[in-house]
Write a protein that holds these residues in place. Structure first.
Motif, PDB file in Angstrom:
ATOM      1  N   GLN A   1       0.447 -40.771 -78.966  1.00  0.00           N
ATOM      2  CA  GLN A   1       1.884 -40.420 -80.520  1.00  0.00           C
ATOM      3  C   GLN A   1       2.615 -41.074 -79.973  1.00  0.00           C
ATOM      4  OE1 GLN A   1       2.478 -36.161 -81.284  1.00  0.00           O
ATOM      5  NE2 GLN A   1       3.258 -36.653 -83.056  1.00  0.00           N
TER       6      GLN A   1
ATOM      7  N   TRP B   1       7.605 -37.755 -83.379  1.00  0.00           N
ATOM      8  CA  TRP B   1       7.473 -36.551 -82.375  1.00  0.00           C
ATOM      9  C   TRP B   1       8.432 -35.338 -83.241  1.00  0.00           C
ATOM     10  CZ3 TRP B   1       6.602 -35.236 -76.298  1.00  0.00           C
ATOM     11  CH2 TRP B   1       4.949 -36.105 -75.872  1.00  0.00           C
TER      12      TRP B   1
ATOM     13  N   GLY C   1      -2.137 -40.751 -83.699  1.00  0.00           N
ATOM     14  CA  GLY C   1      -1.805 -39.871 -83.041  1.00  0.00           C
ATOM     15  C   GLY C   1      -3.414 -39.608 -82.532  1.00  0.00           C
TER      16      GLY C   1
ATOM     17  N   ALA D   1      -7.053 -32.425 -81.625  1.00  0.00           N
ATOM     18  CA  ALA D   1      -6.143 -32.759 -83.271  1.00  0.00           C
ATOM     19  C   ALA D   1      -6.407 -32.006 -83.684  1.00  0.00           C
ATOM     20  CB  ALA D   1      -5.150 -34.519 -83.307  1.00  0.00           C
TER      21      ALA D   1
END
Length: 316
Positions: free
Chosen positions: A156, A161, A243, A261
């Motif tokens: 990522q 973030w 990501g 995810a």
């Protein structure tokens, strides 16, 4: 056709109620506020230790003062990683005997461990991914299938973030504050040990590959050998702009692809999509600690084993 045991993936319903607690959260960053929201929904009375002036709920400026005056029966330490042990030591110095959750990782400096009582059994570390249905599924799977190999990928892009904060100001970008790829993604090393047992061999290397303005490694790749899985390859990075968080597991009976995810599990014959609230793992971690003596939680001893493995990787 492989029959997927959906019951393993459901929340443990007998944990969904919680007695009233007076909780103290040390630290009011993004993770501290997440714990606040979750515990508030569980009916906790909450106070926070922080020097922030933009927060409207009750705050103490100092941990010692909060312990003396508020007298909590549950403490969550969620400030910067390099300050975890300092705050834990303050809590223990007040003869506090109730349960404590320290955000992951326990510390960024193994030398700090000598400052705390290692035999305490009611100190837990916040590896909430243990409560993800896929990790619990794999834990149960280890009882019936032999793990042959695994490939773990987590990527990522660091500036994505925390979109509301400049990544250069976050502890994630500063090794001295507990940043860097291994500590940031220590979740992966915790569940490796949790699922595969002791690590017996390690070949890894770390690098800073990007032009990000950070003073720590942003990429780690390696091959590990565990007692219960002889080949585990991993690729962890702060570079992936799409990501991803995935595990591919080969057993003697099947191949499983876990997308943590998107919450999708793919096998040779099936695809399963789960609808999981993003805070569900945190909630179940708190409930397990408070109502079930942390049966599935990461203990203080286990969290030190995670740090020992990370140190081995850093030195390899």
């Amino acid at each position: 056709m492989y029959v997927f045991k959906m019951s393993i993936l459901k929340s443990n319903k007998n944990l969904d109620s919680c007695v009233t607690y007076k909780s103290l959260i040390i630290g009011a960053g993004s993770i501290g506020l997440k714990h606040f929201q979750i515990l508030k929904k569980l009916g906790h009375e909450i106070r926070v230790v922080s020097k922030r002036e933009d927060i409207k709920f009750p705050i103490y400026a100092d941990t010692t003062n909060a312990l003396d005056n508020y007298k909590p029966n549950y403490v969550v330490i969620s400030n910067d990683t390099n300050k975890h042990i300092k705050e834990l030591k303050k809590v223990l110095s007040k003869s506090y005997i109730n349960k404590i959750l320290v955000e992951k990782p326990l510390t960024n400096n193994l030398d700090d461990i000598s400052l705390i009582k290692k035999k305490r059994i009611n100190i837990y570390v916040g590896y909430n991914l243990r409560y993800h249905p896929f990790i619990k599924f794999m834990k149960n799977l280890s009882l019936t299938e032999v793990f042959l190999s695994a490939n773990i990928y987590v990527g990522q892009y660091l500036p994505n973030w925390r979109p509301k904060r400049n990544y250069k100001d976050c502890y994630s970008s500063d090794y001295t504050r507990g940043g860097g790829i291994l500590l940031e993604l220590s979740h992966e090393f915790d569940y490796m040990l949790h699922l595969f047992g002791k690590c017996v061999k390690n070949f890894s290397f770390l690098e800073k590959l990007s032009d990000l303005e950070i003073n720590c490694d942003d990429s780690a790749v390696g091959i590990l050998q565990f007692e219960r899985c002889r080949q585990v390859s991993y690729n962890l990075n702060l570079l992936d702009k799409t990501g991803r968080r995935e595990i591919i597991l080969n057993t003697d009976k099947n191949t499983y692809k876990f997308d943590l995810a998107k919450n999708i599990l793919t096998t040779k014959n099936d695809l399963h999509k789960l609808n999981i609230d993003k805070n569900e793992t945190y909630k179940n971690m708190h409930l397990d600690i408070l109502n079930n003596n942390g049966k599935f939680a990461c203990s203080l001893k286990e969290s030190i084993e995670v740090l020992n493995l990370i140190e081995r990787i850093q030195k390899s």
